[in-house]
Scaffold this motif. Structure first.
Motif, PDB file in Angstrom:
ATOM      1  N   THR A  15       3.550  -9.192  -7.878  1.00 24.45           N
ATOM      2  CA  THR A  15       2.767  -9.461  -9.084  1.00 24.45           C
ATOM      3  C   THR A  15       3.200 -10.748  -9.741  1.00 24.45           C
ATOM      4  O   THR A  15       2.383 -11.543 -10.224  1.00 24.45           O
ATOM      5  CB  THR A  15       2.914  -8.295 -10.077  1.00 24.45           C
ATOM      6  N   ALA A  19       1.248 -14.311 -10.264  1.00 20.99           N
ATOM      7  CA  ALA A  19       1.070 -14.753 -11.642  1.00 20.99           C
ATOM      8  C   ALA A  19       1.267 -16.253 -11.797  1.00 20.99           C
ATOM      9  O   ALA A  19       0.854 -16.842 -12.791  1.00 20.99           O
ATOM     10  CB  ALA A  19       2.058 -14.013 -12.553  1.00 20.99           C
ATOM     11  N   THR A  22      -1.735 -18.278 -12.657  1.00 21.83           N
ATOM     12  CA  THR A  22      -2.367 -18.149 -13.966  1.00 21.83           C
ATOM     13  C   THR A  22      -1.824 -19.221 -14.888  1.00 21.83           C
ATOM     14  O   THR A  22      -0.668 -19.180 -15.275  1.00 21.83           O
ATOM     15  CB  THR A  22      -2.088 -16.758 -14.576  1.00 21.83           C
ATOM     16  N   LYS A  25      -0.848 -18.273 -18.757  1.00 20.86           N
ATOM     17  CA  LYS A  25       0.257 -17.342 -18.927  1.00 20.86           C
ATOM     18  C   LYS A  25       1.272 -17.597 -17.812  1.00 20.86           C
ATOM     19  O   LYS A  25       1.378 -16.835 -16.855  1.00 20.86           O
ATOM     20  CB  LYS A  25      -0.235 -15.895 -18.890  1.00 20.86           C
ATOM     21  N   GLU A  60       9.802 -13.389 -15.584  1.00 15.69           N
ATOM     22  CA  GLU A  60       8.938 -12.677 -16.530  1.00 15.69           C
ATOM     23  C   GLU A  60       7.542 -13.298 -16.538  1.00 15.69           C
ATOM     24  O   GLU A  60       7.397 -14.526 -16.567  1.00 15.69           O
ATOM     25  CB  GLU A  60       9.514 -12.706 -17.944  1.00 15.69           C
ATOM     26  N   GLN A  61       6.542 -12.425 -16.522  1.00 15.33           N
ATOM     27  CA  GLN A  61       5.146 -12.834 -16.622  1.00 15.33           C
ATOM     28  C   GLN A  61       4.586 -12.310 -17.938  1.00 15.33           C
ATOM     29  O   GLN A  61       4.608 -11.104 -18.199  1.00 15.33           O
ATOM     30  CB  GLN A  61       4.328 -12.272 -15.468  1.00 15.33           C
ATOM     31  N   LEU A  63       1.875 -11.016 -20.263  1.00 17.50           N
ATOM     32  CA  LEU A  63       0.582 -10.365 -20.098  1.00 17.50           C
ATOM     33  C   LEU A  63      -0.307 -10.552 -21.315  1.00 17.50           C
ATOM     34  O   LEU A  63      -1.530 -10.551 -21.208  1.00 17.50           O
ATOM     35  CB  LEU A  63       0.788  -8.872 -19.830  1.00 17.50           C
ATOM     36  N   SER A  64       0.323 -10.677 -22.493  1.00 21.53           N
ATOM     37  CA  SER A  64      -0.361 -10.890 -23.763  1.00 21.53           C
ATOM     38  C   SER A  64       0.710 -11.331 -24.756  1.00 21.53           C
ATOM     39  O   SER A  64       1.893 -11.371 -24.412  1.00 21.53           O
ATOM     40  CB  SER A  64      -1.043  -9.592 -24.231  1.00 21.53           C
ATOM     41  N   GLY A  68       4.860  -8.077 -21.730  1.00 19.78           N
ATOM     42  CA  GLY A  68       5.278  -8.874 -20.590  1.00 19.78           C
ATOM     43  C   GLY A  68       5.729  -7.970 -19.456  1.00 19.78           C
ATOM     44  O   GLY A  68       6.081  -6.803 -19.663  1.00 19.78           O
ATOM     45  N   LEU A  69       5.699  -8.504 -18.237  1.00 23.78           N
ATOM     46  CA  LEU A  69       6.180  -7.790 -17.054  1.00 23.78           C
ATOM     47  C   LEU A  69       7.382  -8.546 -16.512  1.00 23.78           C
ATOM     48  O   LEU A  69       7.308  -9.765 -16.302  1.00 23.78           O
ATOM     49  CB  LEU A  69       5.082  -7.718 -15.996  1.00 23.78           C
ATOM     50  N   VAL A 115       8.317  -3.110 -18.127  1.00 24.88           N
ATOM     51  CA  VAL A 115       7.293  -3.589 -19.052  1.00 24.88           C
ATOM     52  C   VAL A 115       7.964  -3.821 -20.397  1.00 24.88           C
ATOM     53  O   VAL A 115       8.711  -2.969 -20.889  1.00 24.88           O
ATOM     54  CB  VAL A 115       6.149  -2.568 -19.197  1.00 24.88           C
ATOM     55  N   TYR A 117       7.764  -4.889 -24.528  1.00 23.63           N
ATOM     56  CA  TYR A 117       6.926  -4.939 -25.724  1.00 23.63           C
ATOM     57  C   TYR A 117       7.660  -5.758 -26.782  1.00 23.63           C
ATOM     58  O   TYR A 117       8.806  -5.436 -27.152  1.00 23.63           O
ATOM     59  CB  TYR A 117       6.640  -3.540 -26.254  1.00 23.63           C
TER      60      TYR A 117
END
Length: 210
Positions: A15, A19, A22, A25, A60-61, A63-64, A68-69, A115, A117
């Motif tokens: 993943t 990423a 992108t 992001k 780290e990717q 996501l918003s 993050g992932l 994940v 937050y």
């Protein structure tokens, strides 16, 4: 075993590799290291804790703005030790030989996936699964009279699973500190004859490249 470890690492990061495509992001990379304190249990008996270091890489990717992932590849060691009063048969006599110490060491390549937050821009909480690939498992017994005996400990699975919760604080755009606890919910032994569990605390620092 080496093929299993490589396969696990490849599973951990697809993943994040995708990423990179992108543009809005981007993925971030870094290094991290710190202190590891593990607590091992045989049946319901808790062994003395063992401390070690860990070191590795992190990616780290985003996501918003809030999520993050993150994926990591770390090297560390888990284990524990315990001492028992023992005796030995010397000739026709049973002689007390003092305490015999048993120490267990699991050398692992760990692949934590989580994940994140972001509670505020610099502080995040995380939850995930840590995939621990055992590259060697050792057991050592030592006694002042009978000496030291080292051997491979074959009762442990190649792959150990550790659910975890953690937190991270960004000191600035590059440096961060983090901590997490990996729970001992899942047995790491190959069969149910001797239930073995291990949980561990990790705390350390890291650096993200610009």
């Amino acid at each position: 075993m080496k093929k299993n470890i490589l396969f696990g690492v490849l599973l951990a990061v697809p993943t994040l590799i995708n990423a990179q495509k992108t543009q809005d992001k981007p993925i971030s990379f870094g290094v991290k290291g710190g202190y590891n304190l593990s607590s091992m249990k045989f049946f319901d008996e808790k062994l003395d804790s063992k401390s070690y270091f860990y070191a590795g890489i992190v990616a780290e990717q985003a996501l918003s703005p809030k999520f993050g992932l993150q994926a990591e590849v770390l090297y560390t060691q888990l284990g524990g030790k315990v001492a028992y009063s023992t005796v030995a048969l010397i000739g026709s006599e049973i002689v007390e030989t003092g305490d015999t110490t048993f120490e267990y060491r699991l050398n692992q390549i760990q692949v934590p996936i989580s994940v994140k937050y972001y509670i505020i821009p610099n502080l995040s909480a995380s939850a995930g699964m840590n995939f621990g690939f055992n590259i060697s498992t050792k057991a050592e017994s030592s006694n002042a009279i009978t000496g030291t005996d080292k051997r491979n400990y074959d009762g442990i699975k190649t792959l150990s699973l550790f659910p975890f919760l953690g937190a991270e604080y960004k000191i600035n755009d590059q440096f961060f500190v983090d901590t997490r606890y990996n729970f001992n919910f899942i047995e790491i032994n190959k069969n149910n004859s001797i239930p073995v569990k291990v949980g561990f605390l990790q705390a350390g620092v890291g650096y993200r490249f610009k």
